[in-house]
Motif scaffolding. Structure first.
Motif, short mmCIF file in Angstrom:
data_model
loop_
_atom_site.label_atom_id
_atom_site.label_comp_id
_atom_site.label_asym_id
_atom_site.label_seq_id
_atom_site.Cartn_x
_atom_site.Cartn_y
_atom_site.Cartn_z
N MET A 66 0.82 -1.21 0.00
CA MET A 66 0.00 0.00 0.00
C MET A 66 0.86 1.27 0.00
O MET A 66 0.39 2.33 -0.37
N GLU A 70 2.74 3.38 -7.10
CA GLU A 70 1.73 2.62 -7.84
C GLU A 70 2.34 1.80 -8.97
O GLU A 70 1.92 0.66 -9.21
N ASP A 95 -11.10 -1.24 2.60
CA ASP A 95 -10.87 -0.10 1.68
C ASP A 95 -9.55 -0.24 0.93
O ASP A 95 -9.49 -0.03 -0.30
N ASP A 96 -8.48 -0.62 1.65
CA ASP A 96 -7.19 -0.82 0.99
C ASP A 96 -7.23 -2.02 0.06
O ASP A 96 -6.65 -1.98 -1.03
N ASP A 99 -8.86 -1.07 -3.12
CA ASP A 99 -7.97 -0.24 -3.93
C ASP A 99 -6.99 -1.09 -4.72
O ASP A 99 -6.72 -0.83 -5.90
N GLU A 103 -6.97 -2.10 -9.21
CA GLU A 103 -5.87 -1.86 -10.13
C GLU A 103 -5.60 -3.06 -11.05
O GLU A 103 -4.86 -2.93 -12.02
N GLU A 133 -14.38 5.52 -7.27
CA GLU A 133 -13.27 5.74 -6.34
C GLU A 133 -13.22 7.15 -5.78
O GLU A 133 -12.59 7.40 -4.75
N GLY A 138 -16.35 4.88 -2.31
CA GLY A 138 -15.07 4.37 -2.78
C GLY A 138 -13.95 4.55 -1.78
O GLY A 138 -12.93 3.87 -1.85
N LEU A 139 -14.13 5.46 -0.81
CA LEU A 139 -13.11 5.71 0.20
C LEU A 139 -13.30 4.89 1.46
O LEU A 139 -12.34 4.59 2.18
N ASP A 249 -7.25 8.13 4.92
CA ASP A 249 -7.77 8.13 3.55
C ASP A 249 -7.98 9.55 3.05
O ASP A 249 -7.78 9.84 1.85
N ASP A 252 -4.80 11.26 1.85
CA ASP A 252 -4.47 10.85 0.48
C ASP A 252 -5.28 11.65 -0.53
O ASP A 252 -4.76 12.06 -1.57
#
Length: 449
Positions: A66, A70, A95-96, A99, A103, A133, A138-139, A249, A252
Motif C-alpha cells: 500500500m 503505484e 478499503d485498501d 484499492d 488496479e 473511487e 469508494g473511500l 484516507d 491521500d
C-alpha cells in the motif's frame, strides 16, 4: 524503529539477496516500519524488491504494497499468483483491499476474489468495488464498531470486544437501530459511567456528522477538515450505516487534489509523473504551451497596431515586458488566493463584493508601484508626460489583472470546472494580452499620438 536509507544499507540488502541470506533479511526488516521498507524496495531493482516481498510474511507485505509507488506495486502484482495476491488481500482492511484489486485487470480481479479465504471479507470488498473511487463509498472501509440502541450496556461491551478484533483502530462507536440505520454515536466515557443494565438508547449522543455513499471525496475532505474529525460514518440512501472513512484516507485525497491543482497551475492538463513516457508528458504539457504561443501571437498583433506610437515614443517598447510581467504576476496572485479559498471552502459572500475588494486592493498596490515607476522614468527620460503615461498604464493594468484573476476562478467554479486551471498559463497569457492592449491605449491617449 525508523530506518535510514543509505547507500551502505542498499548495498548490504543487495549482498544479502545475492547470497540468499533469507533469515538475515527477515531479521533486518523485522522491527522496521512498512513505510520505510517500501522506500527501500523503491530503491532496489525490481527483481530484488520482488524477492523481499515473497520472503516476508503477508501481514507485513500487505502494508508495504500500500505504501510503494503505484507503478512498482503494479509490476509486483503482475508477478504474483492470484493465490499470493489473495493472501495479501486477506491482511488488508476492506478499503485498501478494494484499492489494490481495482488496479488489476478484470479477469485477474475475479481470480483473486475467488481465492480469498475469508468469504465475508471478499463480499465486502466486492461491495466497495461498485462505488466510484472518488466518492465516499469508494473511500470507506467496512470495518467499524457499531452497537444497537436496544442493547443494554453489558451486552454492548461484549459485542464491542468481538467487533474490535477486526478493526485496526477504533475511532468511534456508532449506534444503529434494528434496521441498521445510523442513530448517533456512543461516548466511551458515558458507556463506562452508565449502569450495566441501562439501555444504549438512554446514553448515546444523537448528534453525529455523516456523509452519504455518493458524496464526492473532496466534499468529505472538507467536512472532516471543518469539524476536525478523525473518522466519519457513511450511510446509504436509506440511512443505513455501511462504513466509515478515516483521516488517513482523507490525507491521500487532499494530497492527490493538491498534486492535481499544482500541475494545473503549472500548465499540465493531465495527472502525470516524472517517470511517465515522453509521449504522456508531451500530451499533458503541449496544450497550455500552445495557448502561450497563441497568446504571444496575439500580443504581437496588438503591438503591430501601435507601430506609429513606437516610432514616436520608443521608450514605451522597453517597458512592454515590465507591463506584461506585472499583469501576469498580479493575475496569478489574485487567482491563487481565490482558488485556495475555494478549495478550503473559505470563499463566502457575493462575487460583486469580492471584485470590489480586489479592485481597491489592486488600485493601492498599483499606486505604490506606479509612484516608484514614475520617479524612475522621469529621472531616466526627463519627460513628465511619458512618465505619467507609463505609470497610469501600470495602475490600470494591475487593477484589470486583479479583477480577471479574481473573476475567472469564481466563474469556473460556478460552471463546475476546476478553478485551479485559472492559476497557470491561462491567466498569465490572458493578462499579458489585456495588459499590453491597455498599456498602449492609455499611453496613446495621454501622449496624444
Amino acid at each position: 524503529m525508523a530506518l535510514e536509507i543509505t547507500k551502505e544499507l542498499l548495498e548490504e540488502v543487495h549482498h544479502l539477496i545475492e547470497n540468499r541470506k533469507d533469515k538475515r533479511i527477515v531479521s533486518l526488516f523485522s522491527e522496521v516500519h512498512h513505510a520505510d521498507i517500501a522506500e527501500v524496495l523503491e530503491e532496489l531493482s525490481f527483481e530484488n524488491a520482488l524477492y523481499i516481498i515473497r520472503l516476508l510474511d503477508s501481514e507485513k507485505t500487505s502494508e508495504i504494497l500500500m505504501d510503494v509507488d503505484e507503478d512498482v506495486r503494479e509490476k509486483i502484482l503482475a508477478q504474483l499468483s492470484a493465490k499470493e495476491i489473495a493472501e495479501e488481500i486477506d491482511e488488508l482492511d476492506t478499503d485498501d483491499a478494494a484499492d489494490v484489486i481495482a488496479e488489476l485487470p478484470e479477469k485477474r480481479k475475479q481470480e483473486v476474489i475467488q481465492k480469498i479465504e475469508d468469504k465475508e471479507h471478499a463480499k465486502e470488498i466486492v461491495e466497495l468495488l461498485r462505488y466510484d473511487e472518488d466518492t465516499a463509498g469508494g473511500l470507506m472501509a467496512k470495518e467499524l464498531v457499531k452497537v444497537n440502541e436496544n442493547w443494554n450496556v453489558l451486552t454492548c461491551v461484549k459485542e464491542m470486544r468481538q467487533q474490535a478484533e477486526e478493526v485496526t483502530r477504533v475511532h468511534s462507536i456508532y449506534v444503529i437501530d434494528n434496521d441498521g440505520k445510523l442513530k448517533g454515536r456512543l461516548s466511551l466515557k458515558d458507556l463506562l459511567m452508565a449502569s450495566t443494565k441501562a439501555k444504549i438508547a438512554e446514553v448515546y449522543i444523537p448528534k453525529v456528522d455523516y456523509v452519504k455513499v455518493h458524496d464526492k471525496a473532496e466534499d468529505v475532505a472538507n467536512i472532516m477538515r471543518k469539524y476536525d474529525l478523525e473518522a466519519i460514518p457513511v450511510i446509504d440512501e436509506l440511512g443505513v450505516l455501511v462504513g466509515r472513512i478515516t483521516i488517513d484516507d482523507i490525507v491521500d485525497v487532499i494530497k492527490e487534489e493538491a498534486d492535481k491543482d499544482y500541475q494545473l497551475a503549472a500548465g499540465i492538463t493531465q495527472d502525470v509523473e516524472a517517470d511517465d513516457s515522453i509521449w504522456q508528458l508531451t500530451k499533458a504539457r503541449l496544450p497550455w504551451l500552445f495557448l502561450g504561443l497563441v497568446g504571444g501571437i496575439g500580443a504581437f498583433l496588438i503591438m503591430g497596431n501601435f507601430e506609429h506610437t513606437f516610432k514616436e515614443h520608443a521608450v514605451l517598447f522597453f517597458f512592454t515586458p515590465l507591463i506584461a510581467a506585472m499583469a501576469g504576476n498580479v493575475g496569478v496572485q489574485s487567482s491563487a488566493i481565490i482558488v485556495q479559498g475555494l478549495a478550503n471552502d473559505d470563499v463566502k459572500g457575493s462575487v460583486k463584493k469580492r471584485l470590489i475588494k480586489e479592485m481597491i486592493l489592486a488600485f493601492f498596490n498599483g499606486l505604490v508601484l506606479a509612484l516608484f515607476l514614475f520617479i524612475f522614468v522621469f529621472i531616466y527620460e526627463r519627460d513628465f508626460m511619458k512618465a505619467l503615461a507609463i505609470s497610469v498604464s501600470l495602475i490600470a493594468v494591475i487593477v484589470i489583472a486583479g479583477l480577471i484573476g479574481t473573476f475567472i476562478p469564481l466563474f469556473l467554479d460556478k460552471r463546475g470546472i476546476d478553478p485551479a486551471i485559472a492559476t497557470g498559463p491561462f491567466i498569465t497569457t490572458s493578462n499579458d494580452i489585456f495588459g499590453i492592449l491597455i498599456y498602449f491605449l492609455i499611453a496613446q491617449l495621454i501622449l496624444g499620438v
